[in-house]
Write an enzyme that holds these catalytic residues in place. Structure first.
Site, PDB file in Angstrom:
ATOM      1  N   GLY A  28     -10.305   6.459   8.150  1.00 35.63           N
ATOM      2  CA  GLY A  28     -11.177   5.299   8.365  1.00 35.63           C
ATOM      3  C   GLY A  28     -11.787   4.867   7.036  1.00 35.63           C
ATOM      4  O   GLY A  28     -11.492   5.433   5.991  1.00 35.63           O
ATOM      5  N   VAL A  29     -12.649   3.839   7.088  1.00 33.90           N
ATOM      6  CA  VAL A  29     -13.324   3.390   5.868  1.00 33.90           C
ATOM      7  C   VAL A  29     -14.718   4.017   5.820  1.00 33.90           C
ATOM      8  O   VAL A  29     -15.585   3.673   6.616  1.00 33.90           O
ATOM      9  CB  VAL A  29     -13.420   1.845   5.826  1.00 33.90           C
ATOM     10  CG1 VAL A  29     -14.210   1.395   4.596  1.00 33.90           C
ATOM     11  CG2 VAL A  29     -12.029   1.227   5.804  1.00 33.90           C
ATOM     12  N   ASP A  30     -14.899   4.963   4.919  1.00 31.93           N
ATOM     13  CA  ASP A  30     -16.183   5.662   4.724  1.00 31.93           C
ATOM     14  C   ASP A  30     -16.658   6.375   5.992  1.00 31.93           C
ATOM     15  O   ASP A  30     -17.851   6.390   6.300  1.00 31.93           O
ATOM     16  CB  ASP A  30     -17.262   4.664   4.232  1.00 31.93           C
ATOM     17  CG  ASP A  30     -16.866   3.986   2.935  1.00 31.93           C
ATOM     18  OD1 ASP A  30     -16.245   4.635   2.088  1.00 31.93           O
ATOM     19  OD2 ASP A  30     -17.173   2.786   2.769  1.00 31.93           O
ATOM     20  N   ARG A  54       0.819  -1.202   0.000  1.00 32.60           N
ATOM     21  CA  ARG A  54       0.000   0.000   0.000  1.00 32.60           C
ATOM     22  C   ARG A  54       0.863   1.266   0.000  1.00 32.60           C
ATOM     23  O   ARG A  54       0.613   2.219  -0.723  1.00 32.60           O
ATOM     24  CB  ARG A  54      -0.944   0.010   1.214  1.00 32.60           C
ATOM     25  CG  ARG A  54      -1.908   1.183   1.190  1.00 32.60           C
ATOM     26  CD  ARG A  54      -2.921   1.171   2.328  1.00 32.60           C
ATOM     27  NE  ARG A  54      -3.486  -0.133   2.607  1.00 32.60           N
ATOM     28  CZ  ARG A  54      -4.393  -0.753   1.848  1.00 32.60           C
ATOM     29  NH1 ARG A  54      -4.839  -0.171   0.763  1.00 32.60           N
ATOM     30  NH2 ARG A  54      -4.842  -1.936   2.177  1.00 32.60           N
ATOM     31  N   MET A 108     -11.575   1.419  -5.439  1.00 29.11           N
ATOM     32  CA  MET A 108     -11.784   0.319  -4.496  1.00 29.11           C
ATOM     33  C   MET A 108     -10.512  -0.028  -3.737  1.00 29.11           C
ATOM     34  O   MET A 108     -10.110  -1.186  -3.648  1.00 29.11           O
ATOM     35  CB  MET A 108     -12.315  -0.914  -5.253  1.00 29.11           C
ATOM     36  CG  MET A 108     -13.584  -0.658  -6.035  1.00 29.11           C
ATOM     37  SD  MET A 108     -14.890   0.056  -5.026  1.00 29.11           S
ATOM     38  CE  MET A 108     -15.418  -1.392  -4.149  1.00 29.11           C
ATOM     39  N   ARG A 109      -9.876   0.988  -3.194  1.00 27.20           N
ATOM     40  CA  ARG A 109      -8.646   0.739  -2.457  1.00 27.20           C
ATOM     41  C   ARG A 109      -8.565   1.705  -1.294  1.00 27.20           C
ATOM     42  O   ARG A 109      -8.902   2.886  -1.443  1.00 27.20           O
ATOM     43  CB  ARG A 109      -7.467   0.993  -3.392  1.00 27.20           C
ATOM     44  CG  ARG A 109      -6.433  -0.063  -3.318  1.00 27.20           C
ATOM     45  CD  ARG A 109      -5.286   0.283  -4.200  1.00 27.20           C
ATOM     46  NE  ARG A 109      -4.059   0.208  -3.405  1.00 27.20           N
ATOM     47  CZ  ARG A 109      -3.447  -0.910  -3.125  1.00 27.20           C
ATOM     48  NH1 ARG A 109      -3.899  -2.049  -3.571  1.00 27.20           N
ATOM     49  NH2 ARG A 109      -2.348  -0.904  -2.388  1.00 27.20           N
ATOM     50  N   ILE A 110      -8.140   1.175  -0.167  1.00 24.46           N
ATOM     51  CA  ILE A 110      -8.030   2.032   1.012  1.00 24.46           C
ATOM     52  C   ILE A 110      -6.734   2.829   0.913  1.00 24.46           C
ATOM     53  O   ILE A 110      -5.695   2.302   0.504  1.00 24.46           O
ATOM     54  CB  ILE A 110      -8.065   1.162   2.284  1.00 24.46           C
ATOM     55  CG1 ILE A 110      -9.466   0.540   2.415  1.00 24.46           C
ATOM     56  CG2 ILE A 110      -7.723   1.977   3.530  1.00 24.46           C
ATOM     57  CD1 ILE A 110      -9.552  -0.567   3.417  1.00 24.46           C
ATOM     58  N   HIS A 147     -20.293   7.210  -1.792  1.00 21.40           N
ATOM     59  CA  HIS A 147     -20.582   5.885  -1.242  1.00 21.40           C
ATOM     60  C   HIS A 147     -22.087   5.598  -1.379  1.00 21.40           C
ATOM     61  O   HIS A 147     -22.901   6.459  -1.077  1.00 21.40           O
ATOM     62  CB  HIS A 147     -20.168   5.830   0.229  1.00 21.40           C
ATOM     63  CG  HIS A 147     -20.386   4.478   0.826  1.00 21.40           C
ATOM     64  ND1 HIS A 147     -19.540   3.417   0.572  1.00 21.40           N
ATOM     65  CD2 HIS A 147     -21.371   3.993   1.611  1.00 21.40           C
ATOM     66  CE1 HIS A 147     -19.999   2.339   1.196  1.00 21.40           C
ATOM     67  NE2 HIS A 147     -21.112   2.669   1.833  1.00 21.40           N
TER      68      HIS A 147
HETATM   69  C1  GRF Z   1     -20.642   3.521  -7.096  1.00 22.29           C
HETATM   70  O1  GRF Z   1     -21.820   2.916  -6.667  1.00 22.29           O
HETATM   71  C2  GRF Z   1     -19.961   4.240  -5.965  1.00 22.29           C
HETATM   72  O2  GRF Z   1     -20.858   4.766  -5.036  1.00 22.29           O
HETATM   73  C3  GRF Z   1     -19.155   3.148  -5.318  1.00 22.29           C
HETATM   74  O3  GRF Z   1     -18.702   2.345  -6.377  1.00 22.29           O
HETATM   75  C4  GRF Z   1     -19.588   2.498  -7.496  1.00 22.29           C
HETATM   76  C5  GRF Z   1     -18.731   2.967  -8.636  1.00 22.29           C
HETATM   77  O4  GRF Z   1     -19.439   3.103  -9.830  1.00 22.29           O
HETATM   78  N1  GRF Z   1     -18.113   3.712  -4.503  1.00 22.29           N
HETATM   79  P1  GRF Z   1     -18.789   3.836 -11.062  1.00 22.29           P
HETATM   80  O5  GRF Z   1     -17.429   3.177 -11.309  1.00 22.29           O
HETATM   81  O6  GRF Z   1     -18.639   5.297 -10.720  1.00 22.29           O
HETATM   82  O7  GRF Z   1     -19.719   3.625 -12.185  1.00 22.29           O
END
Ligand code: GRF
Length: 201
Positions: free
Chosen positions: A142-144, A64, A89-91, A108
């Site tokens: 943190g996460v979200d 990371r 999709m990565r912290i 989110h």
């Molecule tokens: C969305 O639902 C967003 O809220 C979540 O991942 C999804 C990504 O969709 N974090 P996209 O790649 O923007 O179409």
């Protein structure tokens, strides 16, 4: 302000920002570059189509801290002010987040603080709640968990599935994300004790 978008996949939220920006709805933001961590991310095609430079930093099998340092280098070189996580999709490491404190926003697909993490729709359906939605928030370590900027809600019906719920929420994401980016780049957001206030025009 110079804006970098980070994405991992489809990039529909990235597209909503490109579109709002070309309609003149985010006048203080220049969408300068895209960083992706997956070579097959469709977000790359969107960047190409709109002549936005993109950088691929593959994250598989990478520490990371090394991944984040590579990103920081690109962000610094391009004098980026604001970072937008659009389905990234990565912290991020604490080091990274601290370098851009109160300058990173994320979208989110739930009404945070409910259902953080990667399976928001699944957990929403499982919990049997009658309402869900989406949240744009500042990113902390943190996460979200960071301060909430804008939320929008939708009813959840008994026959909703993960897919129908996602389809209902996505168009709302596309509304509130560019809006939040405009507020941020227009310096209309203030954070006080973890709460965001929006200054009137
Ligand atoms: C969305 O639902 C967003 O809220 C979540 O991942 C999804 C990504 O969709 N974090 P996209 O790649 O923007 O179409």
């Amino acid at each position: 302000m110079e804006v970098a978008v980070l994405a991992s996949g489809r990039g529909s939220n990235f597209q909503s920002i490109i579109d709002a920006s070309s309609r003149g709805e985010i006048p203080n933001a220049n969408i300068k570059l895209l960083i992706v961590n997956e070579k097959n991310a469709y977000a790359i095609e969107r960047a190409k189509k709109h002549n936005i430079p993109h950088y691929l930093i593959e994250s598989k099998n990478k520490k990371r801290s090394d991944f984040d340092l590579e990103m920081l280098e690109i962000l610094h070189e391009n004098r980026i002010d604001i970072i937008v996580l659009a389905g990234f999709m990565r912290i991020l490491s604490t080091h990274f987040v601290n370098k851009y404190k109160n300058k990173i926003i994320n979208i989110h697909p739930s009404l945070l603080p409910l259902f953080p993490g990667a399976h928001a729709h699944r957990e929403t359906i499982k919990a049997g709640v009658s309402e869900s939605g989406c949240t744009v928030h500042f990113v902390d370590d943190g996460v979200d968990t960071g301060p909430i900027i804008i939320q929008k809600s939708v009813p959840v019906n008994r026959n909703d599935t993960e897919e129908t719920l996602a389809n209902k929420i996505l168009p709302l994401e596309h509304q509130i994300f560019p809006k939040a980016l405009d507020l941020l780049t227009s310096r209309k957001l203030k954070i006080n004790k973890g709460k965001v206030t929006i200054e009137a025009d």
